[in-house]
Design an enzyme around this catalytic site. Structure first.
Site, PDB file in Angstrom:
ATOM      1  N   ASP A  48      -5.341  -2.012  -3.929  1.00 11.46           N
ATOM      2  CA  ASP A  48      -4.480  -3.185  -3.651  1.00 11.46           C
ATOM      3  C   ASP A  48      -3.129  -2.625  -3.151  1.00 11.46           C
ATOM      4  OD1 ASP A  48      -3.638  -5.932  -3.611  1.00 11.46           O
ATOM      5  OD2 ASP A  48      -2.526  -5.407  -5.162  1.00 11.46           O
ATOM      6  N   GLU A 119     -11.150  -3.829  -1.807  1.00 13.80           N
ATOM      7  CA  GLU A 119     -10.054  -2.973  -2.317  1.00 13.80           C
ATOM      8  C   GLU A 119     -10.518  -1.825  -3.278  1.00 13.80           C
ATOM      9  OE1 GLU A 119      -6.402  -6.426  -2.397  1.00 13.80           O
ATOM     10  OE2 GLU A 119      -7.524  -6.099  -4.329  1.00 13.80           O
TER      11      GLU A 119
END
Length: 223
Positions: A48, A119
């Site tokens: 992320d 992610e």
């Protein structure tokens, strides 16, 4: 031995990822429902940040827009929904290691799971090959979203807020009216209303997305 299936390893290579430490990528593709020691959550946390920095760097270099506009685009491009869209575009779902129960509950098509695993793969790329190569993967996979102008349009909730103020109405009120399904494939139903104007309802895979869709529905009905 945490070995990837041959077809999954081939898919990763064809997509552009470089696999060295196979156990890392095995974890990145493993959902918590498998009950194993390593799953994608820690790698998703890292990925992320890799995604956010890569996109922020790109936007800063490509535009002289003010901070507010840059933040608006960044939020749209790194959103869970966008990550899930990218994941679907590269055919990620069949390669996720997920329990039969979670899969039958819709886990393979959950925005939350697809976005998280997407992610996690960026996190694995970062650990295995460094930031420059991970950023290159972000540029490769997110280029269509960046070049399409994603995030340039005003967010529906902001548009509704401004519409209400401009028409001397009270601010819009959002209410969660229903939540259904298991945690990994939950559905949220949200109602938005503006006093003495009307209301709209929408359902989505996250509360934030349901609010956004409800605001869009409201503007289409009353705006």
């Amino acid at each position: 031995m945490n070995a990837l299936k041959p077809e999954t390893r081939s898919w990763l290579a064809e997509t552009g990822f470089t696999v060295k430490d196979e156990a890392l990528w095995f974890a990145a593709l493993t959902h918590g429902s498998m009950g194993e020691k390593q799953d994608y959550e820690r790698l998703e946390f890292l990925g992320d940040r890799v995604l956010g920095l890569s996109i922020a760097d790109w936007l800063y270099a490509q535009s002289d827009a003010p901070e507010g506009k840059l933040a608006q685009r960044l939020n749209a491009i790194v959103s869970r929904e966008m990550c899930a869209t990218i994941a679907r575009g590269i055919g990620l779902a069949p390669h996720i290691r997920i329990s039969k129960q979670a899969s039958s509950d819709g886990g393979r098509d959950s925005d939350n799971i697809l976005g998280d695993v997407m992610e996690a793969l960026l996190g694995a790329e970062f650990i295995d090959n460094g930031f420059v190569q991970a950023r290159g993967m972000v540029h490769l996979l997110w280029r269509p979203a960046l070049e399409s102008g994603a995030g340039k349009a005003k967010h529906p909730k902001s548009a509704l807020q401004e519409w209400a103020a401009g028409n001397q109405r009270r601010p819009p009120e959002y209410e969660l009216v229903d939540r259904s399904g298991p945690d990994h494939a939950a559905k949220f139903t949200v109602r938005v209303k503006v006093h003495r104007v009307g209301e709209a309802v929408a359902t989505a895979g996250s509360k934030q997305e349901a609010e956004k869709q409800a605001a869009r529905e409201f503007m289409e009905k009353f705006g």
